[in-house]
Design a protein around this motif. Structure first.
Motif, short mmCIF file in Angstrom:
data_model
loop_
_atom_site.label_atom_id
_atom_site.label_comp_id
_atom_site.label_asym_id
_atom_site.label_seq_id
_atom_site.Cartn_x
_atom_site.Cartn_y
_atom_site.Cartn_z
N LYS A 303 50.13 46.50 32.27
CA LYS A 303 49.91 45.22 31.61
C LYS A 303 48.42 44.98 31.36
O LYS A 303 48.00 44.57 30.28
N ARG A 304 47.61 45.25 32.37
CA ARG A 304 46.16 45.07 32.24
C ARG A 304 45.59 45.93 31.11
O ARG A 304 44.76 45.48 30.33
N LYS A 305 46.05 47.18 31.04
CA LYS A 305 45.53 48.09 30.02
C LYS A 305 45.92 47.59 28.63
O LYS A 305 45.12 47.63 27.69
N SER A 360 42.06 47.35 37.49
CA SER A 360 41.20 47.57 36.35
C SER A 360 40.96 46.24 35.67
O SER A 360 41.89 45.66 35.12
N HIS A 361 39.75 45.73 35.74
CA HIS A 361 39.48 44.49 35.02
C HIS A 361 39.62 44.76 33.53
O HIS A 361 39.18 45.79 33.04
N HIS A 362 40.23 43.82 32.81
CA HIS A 362 40.58 44.08 31.42
C HIS A 362 39.37 44.45 30.58
O HIS A 362 39.47 45.18 29.62
N PRO A 405 36.75 30.47 38.03
CA PRO A 405 36.94 31.59 37.12
C PRO A 405 38.40 31.72 36.70
O PRO A 405 39.30 31.31 37.43
N PHE A 406 38.63 32.26 35.53
CA PHE A 406 39.99 32.49 35.03
C PHE A 406 40.01 33.91 34.47
O PHE A 406 39.20 34.26 33.63
N PRO A 407 40.90 34.75 34.96
CA PRO A 407 40.86 36.17 34.54
C PRO A 407 41.24 36.34 33.07
O PRO A 407 42.11 35.61 32.58
N VAL A 413 48.77 38.18 34.47
CA VAL A 413 48.80 38.75 35.82
C VAL A 413 49.27 37.72 36.85
O VAL A 413 49.24 37.95 38.05
N ARG A 414 49.68 36.55 36.34
CA ARG A 414 50.20 35.53 37.26
C ARG A 414 51.70 35.33 37.06
O ARG A 414 52.33 34.52 37.72
N ILE A 415 52.26 36.04 36.09
CA ILE A 415 53.71 36.12 35.94
C ILE A 415 54.04 37.50 36.47
O ILE A 415 53.64 38.51 35.89
N SER A 455 37.38 27.65 45.60
CA SER A 455 36.64 28.50 44.67
C SER A 455 37.51 28.89 43.49
O SER A 455 37.02 29.14 42.39
N GLN A 456 38.81 28.97 43.74
CA GLN A 456 39.74 29.31 42.66
C GLN A 456 41.12 28.84 43.09
O GLN A 456 41.50 28.99 44.25
N ALA A 457 41.85 28.27 42.17
CA ALA A 457 43.19 27.78 42.50
C ALA A 457 44.07 27.94 41.27
O ALA A 457 43.62 27.72 40.15
N ASP A 489 32.09 35.15 47.15
CA ASP A 489 31.82 36.30 46.30
C ASP A 489 33.08 36.92 45.70
O ASP A 489 32.98 37.92 44.99
N PHE A 490 34.25 36.38 45.99
CA PHE A 490 35.53 36.88 45.44
C PHE A 490 35.88 38.28 45.92
O PHE A 490 36.86 38.86 45.50
N MET A 491 35.04 38.82 46.81
CA MET A 491 35.31 40.14 47.38
C MET A 491 36.22 39.98 48.59
O MET A 491 37.08 40.79 48.87
N GLY A 526 45.05 36.02 53.19
CA GLY A 526 43.62 36.18 52.92
C GLY A 526 43.39 37.46 52.13
O GLY A 526 44.28 38.28 51.96
N LYS A 527 42.16 37.60 51.62
CA LYS A 527 41.74 38.85 50.98
C LYS A 527 40.61 39.45 51.80
O LYS A 527 39.60 38.78 51.94
N PRO A 528 40.66 40.67 52.27
CA PRO A 528 41.87 41.45 52.40
C PRO A 528 42.75 40.84 53.48
O PRO A 528 42.26 40.00 54.21
#
Ligand SMILES: Nc1ncnc2c1ncn2[C@@H]1O[C@H](COP(=O)(O)OP(=O)(O)OP(=O)(O)O)[C@@H](O)[C@H]1O
Ligand SMILES: O=c1[nH]c(=O)c2[nH+]cn([C@@H]3O[C@H](COP(=O)(O)O)[C@@H](O)[C@H]3O)c2[nH]1
Ligand SMILES: NC(=O)CC[C@H](N)C(=O)O
Ligand SMILES: [Mg+2]
Length: 535
Positions: A303-305, A360-362, A405-407, A413-415, A455-457, A489-491, A526-528
């Motif tokens: 989907k990303r590609k 892979s970021h678009h 931020p919004f990807p 990627v949210r469906i 930071s993001q919701a 940092d979103f990491m 959490g991430k990770p």
């Protein structure tokens, strides 16, 4: 203008990017490169200092990564972190062995001697009055024999050589991780290295950077024309403002509505830009085009590609249209994007071969090989906080610069799984309710809204049905998950501890107002180990 700079060699640690962020926070320019770059590359880079990152590997394994030997021969200061320390020890004639115990998490080390690296750094003192430092460890191996010329500069019972230095050659190494915030004075240690030991100038300041960036863009573009993918997000808005300052009307912005934007986002973005950004903005409705390409595809990477490729198709078509428009345009030869440094790193662009690509970021990993347009990415070296600083310095309004931020792939990627128009419409409405409540609910302790405290919701659509009861009837409808995270940092990220009353209200409203959804859950991962987006 030439800046001081630090070279960070990446051995594949998941936190290498944090080293770069910390160095940048000290206002010193730095770049991350794979550990296997050539000696020539290292020489030509002309760093004021070199930092060797951690890794999951062990230096005594058969095939392991080493630092290019020139790192130790150029006469510049070197700092090894974790694996970086171990390879430095081994390459310079010391010894590394597997320890009997892994040391993971908080630890205290005792500073020894008076190393320049730990000058004025101390979190406590022990009974004998020695300085103790709180650090974060993550290792199983350790240096057991010092290379010639080195002294121990910190130790504890588990790791007698917890840090070492050859002060005369300016070689330093720490077994712990100064780049993670759990090492309380980690930032101070990195500043000792970068500012004192390497004597780098803290000359990386966004307000000053504008002039330099504008000159670079002018030189790169000349009298050609540029189209820019404008999303209404932070990065592309700042890129647009910067490029417009450099080349004025040679810039045309293209805002693509792929049908996977937030509710009313298209109108909002156009409104936000009218009058605030002086560049020309074209809005393209490409919903049909994206939806038909995505039909039947459920694999997240696929989907990303597809989304990345379709973006480029739209940009190319718009670039050609400009020429045919009869408005004096020559047609664009450059495509500008708001790509920032973490996009590049996370897509594997700057990492050593060994680090795995998670997504892979678009706009990076998703770009097709034959682009047909030259890329102009003036924010490619910057971190998000630097981009925001730059946006403010360029005069963009704070609410634009501090949006979540919004990807680029958006709701795609949210469906989860296959994207359907029907799902997107439900998700848009549920998500709008969540965001509205976050904006309207003020936390009494801080006086801030929950939108600003996170930071993001966003909301995620789960294509599974569950049974509910509404009124006196049975429902059999879809589920959505609410996701809200706090991160700098979103990491790495923590799930946000939203008040139950807020979650309750959002759940109630979604189930009552969005027919087709009868269950709302809250994501507490959490991430990770999870990531922020679900795909
Ligand atoms: N809907 C869109 N139309 C045109 N270009 C887009 C769109 N979405 C994303 N892009 C391009 O892809 C780039 C990367 O997207 P990304 O979401 O990382 O950045 P952003 O949207 O500018 O900022 P933010 O991270 O704050 O959302 C953008 O800078 C922009 O150039
Ligand atoms: O523009 C973008 N294009 C993408 O393909 C993409 N994938 C993830 N993200 C954003 O990156 C941050 C980290 O997300 P993850 O924890 O899900 O990897 C979060 O802020 C995500 O929203 C993207 N942004
Ligand atoms: N985080 C690291 O760099 C670890 C290095 C090495 N594999 C160890 O366990 O000691
Ligand atoms: Mg975006």
């Amino acid at each position: 203008m030439s800046h001081s700079k630090i070279l960070i060699l990446d051995f594949g640690s998941q936190v290498t990017q944090l080293i770069a962020r910390r160095v940048r926070e000290a206002h010193v320019y730095c770049e991350i490169h794979p550990c296997d770059v050539s000696d020539d590359f290292v020489k030509q880079f002309a760093a004021d200092g070199i930092i060797l990152s951690g890794s999951h590997a062990s230096v005594y394994e058969e095939e392991t990564d080493k630092a290019p030997q020139s790192v130790f021969e150029l006469g510049v200061p070197v700092l090894g972190i974790c694996y970086g320390m171990q390879t430095m020890a081994q390459q310079l004639g010391g010894k590394v062995e597997a320890g009997s115990k892994r040391e993971f998490g908080y630890a205290q080390v005792r500073a020894r001697g008076h190393s320049a690296l730990f000058r004025d750094i101390q979190d406590a003192t022990n009974a004998e009055g020695h300085g103790l430092i709180d650090v974060w460890m993550s290792h199983g191996d350790k240096v057991t024999e010092l290379p010639t010329g080195f002294n121990v500069i910190a130790s504890n019972d588990t790791t007698p050589i917890a840090a070492m230095a050859d002060e005369s050659r300016k070689f330093y190494a720490v077994q712990f991780h100064p780049e993670v915030t759990h090492t309380r004075q980690g930032q101070a240690m990195l500043e000792r290295f970068v500012l004192d030991i390497c004597a780098a100038k803290p000359d990386w300041i966004m307000g000053d950077y504008i002039t330099e960036a504008v000159a670079k863009i002018k030189a790169q573009v000349g009298d050609e024309e540029v189209i820019l993918g404008l999303s209404g997000g932070v990065d592309s808005s700042v890129a647009a403002a910067l490029i417009h300052r450099a080349i004025g009307d040679q810039l045309t912005c293209v805002f693509v509505d792929h049908g996977l934007l937030r509710l009313n986002e298209g109108d909002m973005v156009m409104e936000m830009f009218a009058g605030r950004l002086h560049a020309k903005v074209i809005r393209v409705d490409a919903t049909e085009q994206f939806m038909s390409k995505l039909a039947g595809v459920s694999d997240p990477e696929a989907k990303r590609k597809i989304i990345g490729a379709e973006f480029v198709e739209v940009f190319k078509a718009e670039a050609a249209k400009l020429k045919a428009s009869g408005t004096g345009h020559k047609g664009a030869t450059f495509l500008a994007q708001g790509t920032i440094y973490p996009d590049v790193i996370e897509s594997g662009g700057a990492k050593s071969k060994k680090a795995v690509t998670i997504k892979s970021h678009h706009n990076v990993g998703g770009l097709p090989e034959q682009l047909g347009l030259k890329l102009l990415e003036p924010l490619r070296d910057l971190f998000k906080d630097e981009v925001r600083e730059l946006g403010v310095a360029l005069g963009l309004p704070r609410d634009m610069v501090y949006r979540h931020p919004f990807p680029g792939p958006g709701l795609g990627v949210r469906i989860l799984g296959e994207v359907k128009r029907e799902y997107a419409l439900l998700l848009q409405r549920a998500d709008a309710i969540f965001i509205e409540e976050l904006r309207n609910t003020v936390d009494v302790e801080t006086g801030k809204t929950w939108y600003d405290l996170t930071s993001q919701a966003f909301t995620v659509f789960l294509p599974v049905k569950s049974v509910g009861v509404m009124g006196d009837g049975r429902t059999y409808d879809y589920v959505v998950a609410l996701r809200a995270v706090v991160t700098s940092d979103f990491m790495t990220a923590h799930w946000a501890e939203l008040p139950y009353s807020l979650l309750g209200k959002v759940s109630n409203r979604i189930i009552n107002e969005v027919r087709g959804i009868n269950r709302v859950v809250y994501d507490i991962s959490g991430k990770p180990p999870a990531t922020i987006e679900w795909e």
